[in-house]
Design an enzyme around this catalytic site. Structure first.
Site, mmCIF file in Angstrom:
data_model
loop_
_atom_site.group_PDB
_atom_site.id
_atom_site.type_symbol
_atom_site.label_atom_id
_atom_site.label_comp_id
_atom_site.label_asym_id
_atom_site.label_seq_id
_atom_site.Cartn_x
_atom_site.Cartn_y
_atom_site.Cartn_z
ATOM 1 N N LEU A 1 -13.672 -10.114 -24.299
ATOM 2 C CA LEU A 1 -13.077 -10.583 -23.047
ATOM 3 C C LEU A 1 -14.729 -11.271 -22.621
ATOM 4 C CD1 LEU A 1 -12.571 -10.821 -20.438
ATOM 5 C CD2 LEU A 1 -12.503 -8.675 -20.366
ATOM 6 N N THR B 1 -8.893 -2.516 -25.157
ATOM 7 C CA THR B 1 -8.543 -2.280 -26.485
ATOM 8 C C THR B 1 -10.094 -2.619 -27.264
ATOM 9 O OG1 THR B 1 -7.402 -4.162 -26.675
ATOM 10 C CG2 THR B 1 -6.563 -2.130 -26.501
ATOM 11 N N THR C 1 -11.344 -4.116 -29.923
ATOM 12 C CA THR C 1 -12.215 -5.566 -30.368
ATOM 13 C C THR C 1 -12.055 -6.688 -28.736
ATOM 14 O OG1 THR C 1 -11.232 -5.644 -32.962
ATOM 15 C CG2 THR C 1 -11.606 -7.899 -31.282
ATOM 16 N N CYS C 2 -10.743 -6.630 -28.118
ATOM 17 C CA CYS C 2 -10.899 -7.376 -27.016
ATOM 18 C C CYS C 2 -11.547 -6.739 -25.861
ATOM 19 C CB CYS C 2 -9.548 -6.748 -26.004
ATOM 20 S SG CYS C 2 -7.725 -7.137 -27.478
ATOM 21 N N SER C 3 -12.018 -5.464 -26.155
ATOM 22 C CA SER C 3 -12.556 -5.142 -24.447
ATOM 23 C C SER C 3 -14.566 -5.492 -25.100
ATOM 24 C CB SER C 3 -12.469 -3.942 -24.249
ATOM 25 O OG SER C 3 -12.753 -3.411 -22.997
#
Length: 161
Positions: A54, A46, A48-50
């Protein structure tokens, strides 16, 4: 009830990818010894996560380890195949232990569930980070809206160590 400072991490079976395939691991085995920085994301791949969460921990991994952190772990309500592919796509290598909470057992037991059904994602994890000492929450950084990225970013966690 949501996880808070002073709590022991919940016991749950998670999965991680090994050379021989998905391997079940117990949360207390992989998160309960030494100093662990655990961060949780609503979903692998996703935006923001990617793009930010992370990668921030990948970039700051050496600095975190230099501050006495024994392990950095990422958890998501995704299966270990997805987390493995995501880790490879983001060049995680052996810097971060990618943990699948496919059924959301750990997330539910931690009280960190996020209703993302409005986005077609079902029940996921809130975005948070925690510093664990022998399985006990020493510091906890939960995003106020569950999805933003400020207090649980790698830089913010590093600043507290």
């Amino acid at each position: 009830m949501a996880l808070s400072i002073g709590d022991r991490i919940p016991l749950a079976t998670l999965t991680t990818m090994t050379d021989s395939g998905p391997q079940p691991v117990e949360s207390d085995e992989v998160l309960g010894k030494g100093t662990v920085v655990l961060f949780a994301v609503p979903g692998a791949f996703t935006p923001t996560c990617s793009d930010d969460h992370l990668p921030g921990f990948v970039l700051q991994a050496d600095q975190l380890l230099a501050k006495g952190v024994d392990r950095i772990a990422c958890i998501a309500v995704n299966d270990s195949f997805v987390l493995d592919a995501w880790g490879k796509a983001r060049d995680v290598g052996d810097k971060i232990l990618m943990l699948g909470d496919g059924n959301g057992q750990f997330t539910a037991a931690a009280g960190m569930e996020l209703d993302a059904s409005g986005f077609g994602l079902g029940t996921r994890s809130k975005r948070y980070a925690a510093v664990l000492e022998d399985g006990v929450v020493k510091d906890l950084f939960v995003e106020a809206d569950g999805v933003g990225l400020s207090v649980s970013a790698a830089d913010a966690v590093l600043a507290t160590l």
